[in-house]
Enzyme design. Structure first.
Site, PDB file in Angstrom:
ATOM      1  CB  SER A 201      -0.952   0.010   1.191  1.00 24.90           C
ATOM      2  OG  SER A 201      -1.979  -0.905   0.958  1.00 24.90           O
TER       3      SER A 201
ATOM      4  CE  LYS B 296      -3.803   0.616  -1.141  1.00 21.63           C
ATOM      5  NZ  LYS B 296      -4.502   0.065   0.023  1.00 21.63           N
TER       6      LYS B 296
ATOM      7  CE1 TYR C 230      -4.994  -1.325  -4.225  1.00 23.62           C
ATOM      8  CE2 TYR C 230      -5.547  -3.652  -4.261  1.00 23.62           C
ATOM      9  CZ  TYR C 230      -5.215  -2.515  -3.554  1.00 23.62           C
ATOM     10  OH  TYR C 230      -5.110  -2.564  -2.189  1.00 23.62           O
TER      11      TYR C 230
ATOM     12  CE1 TYR D 132      -4.336   1.272   4.522  1.00 22.67           C
ATOM     13  CE2 TYR D 132      -2.996   0.135   6.149  1.00 22.67           C
ATOM     14  CZ  TYR D 132      -3.222   0.520   4.848  1.00 22.67           C
ATOM     15  OH  TYR D 132      -2.346   0.166   3.888  1.00 22.67           O
TER      16      TYR D 132
ATOM     17  CB  VAL E  33      -0.057  -5.875   4.251  1.00 24.70           C
ATOM     18  CG1 VAL E  33      -1.303  -5.340   4.894  1.00 24.70           C
ATOM     19  CG2 VAL E  33      -0.229  -6.116   2.776  1.00 24.70           C
TER      20      VAL E  33
HETATM   21  N1  LIG Z   1      -2.616  -2.597   3.417  1.00 23.11           N
HETATM   22  C1  LIG Z   1      -2.098  -3.057   2.321  1.00 23.11           C
HETATM   23  O1  LIG Z   1      -0.915  -2.964   2.088  1.00 23.11           O
HETATM   24  C2  LIG Z   1      -3.052  -3.791   1.440  1.00 23.11           C
HETATM   25  C3  LIG Z   1      -2.549  -3.994   0.052  1.00 23.11           C
HETATM   26  C4  LIG Z   1      -2.877  -5.349  -0.487  1.00 23.11           C
HETATM   27  N2  LIG Z   1      -2.381  -5.440  -1.838  1.00 23.11           N
HETATM   28  C5  LIG Z   1      -4.369  -5.590  -0.470  1.00 23.11           C
HETATM   29  O2  LIG Z   1      -5.009  -5.144  -1.365  1.00 23.11           O
HETATM   30  O3  LIG Z   1      -4.904  -6.205   0.395  1.00 23.11           O
END
Ligand SMILES: NC(=O)CC[C@H](N)C(=O)O
Length: 311
Positions: free
Chosen positions: A64, A67, A191, A243, A261
């Protein structure tokens, strides 16, 4: 004078001895194989001085953290019209939550939760084939870092494609509200591949330099975004980048930050430093446990929190 190099070395040494390392993400199979003992830290100061410790040169799945780059690219394409399709408020919900979409007309709360990032991918995809859109994001990451050796880990992308049922649910749900313009498989393809980009802490900190320097990439001397936009992206990272753990991160660290993650965090001390940390074990909100602690130590020792009156 504060010796940043010494601080970075001290932090790496302390983090190596910690046993409370959180849990490695296992819902994406290749991520579950990563050794939770790994730790990397890269700090690049405003004058370009670079401090590295631990596994700072080892590539990991940025997930993420991507992003931030995708949002920057999408804002460059459609400008503030992006905010008709994505909000700017923290969600207070898990990164992959669907609940708010039902009562909020399929408009995700912010671009850093999964739903919001999927809409951003849909914007980057406009006018392209999925492969080209992925290429564009990858080229952007390379340009920001000033390095070509940055790649998509196809194994990670495939694993997410095969098991990303929640993301597919989010995408289908938003498509039902008319907030995705492309076939769901195409948008998700973009994505998943952007999330599967692998970078080292050093590369990630290099890529984040524009956010500490008012939008300017010191590698090229050119503006990536305006100073106002850099400020706003930092604000979103501070309020939404972790988050439902964003408040806690602001409380403990006081920097803009974006986690993934894979265990990476990109943090920015505007005017001072671009920082990347990696430790794969996550806390209960899906943010790097040791990575957060390392950043907390760093701001304690440097006074780099944006809330520090006299650094
Ligand atoms: N929090 C994350 O890094 C989530 C990204 C992961 N690719 C997902 O879509 O679940």
């Amino acid at each position: 004078m504060t010796d940043i190099g010494e601080i970075v070395r001290d932090i790496a040494e302390e983090m190596a001895s910690r046993t409370d390392r959180g849990r490695v993400a296992d819902y994406i199979a290749p991520l579950a194989e990563v050794d939770p003992m790994r730790f990397g830290l890269a700090v690049i100061e405003a004058d370009g001085t670079c401090h590295l410790a631990g596994d700072a040169e080892a590539p990991f799945s940025i997930q993420s953290v991507s992003k931030v780059f995708a949002l920057t690219l999408a804002l460059g394409k459609v400008g503030d019209a992006l905010w008709h399709r994505v909000g700017r408020e923290p969600s207070g919900s898990a990164f992959n939550s669907i609940v708010q979409l039902e009562t909020e007309s399929g408009i995700p709360r912010n671009p850093f939760i999964n739903a919001g990032a999927i809409v951003v991918s849909d914007i980057v995809l406009a006018g392209h084939q999925p492969r080209e859109a992925v290429g564009e994001i990858l080229r952007f990451a390379r340009a920001l870092a000033g390095e070509d050796a940055i790649f998509v880990d196809e194994r990670v992308a495939r694993a997410e494609q095969e098991t990303g049922f929640r993301n597919a649910a989010l995408a289908n749900y938003m498509r039902a509200f008319g907030n995705l313009k492309h076939p769901v498989e195409q948008t998700l393809g973009v994505y998943f591949h952007q999330c599967a980009i692998a970078m080292s802490c050093r590369q990630l900190a290099l890529a984040g330099r524009y956010l500490m320097l008012g939008g300017r990439n010191p590698g090229t001397g050119r503006s990536v975004v305006s100073a106002a936009r850099a400020r706003r992206i930092n604000a979103l990272m501070m309020t939404c980048g972790h988050y439902d753990g964003s408040g806690e991160f602001a409380y403990r660290v006081g920097l803009s930050g974006k986690s993934g993650v894979g265990g990476g965090i990109l943090a920015v001390a505007p005017g001072r430093a671009s920082i990347a940390v990696w430790s794969p074990g996550l806390n209960e909100r899906g943010n790097s446990q040791i990575g957060t602690l390392a950043l907390e130590r760093l701001v304690q020792r440097t006074g780099w929190s944006v809330f520090e009156p006299n650094p």
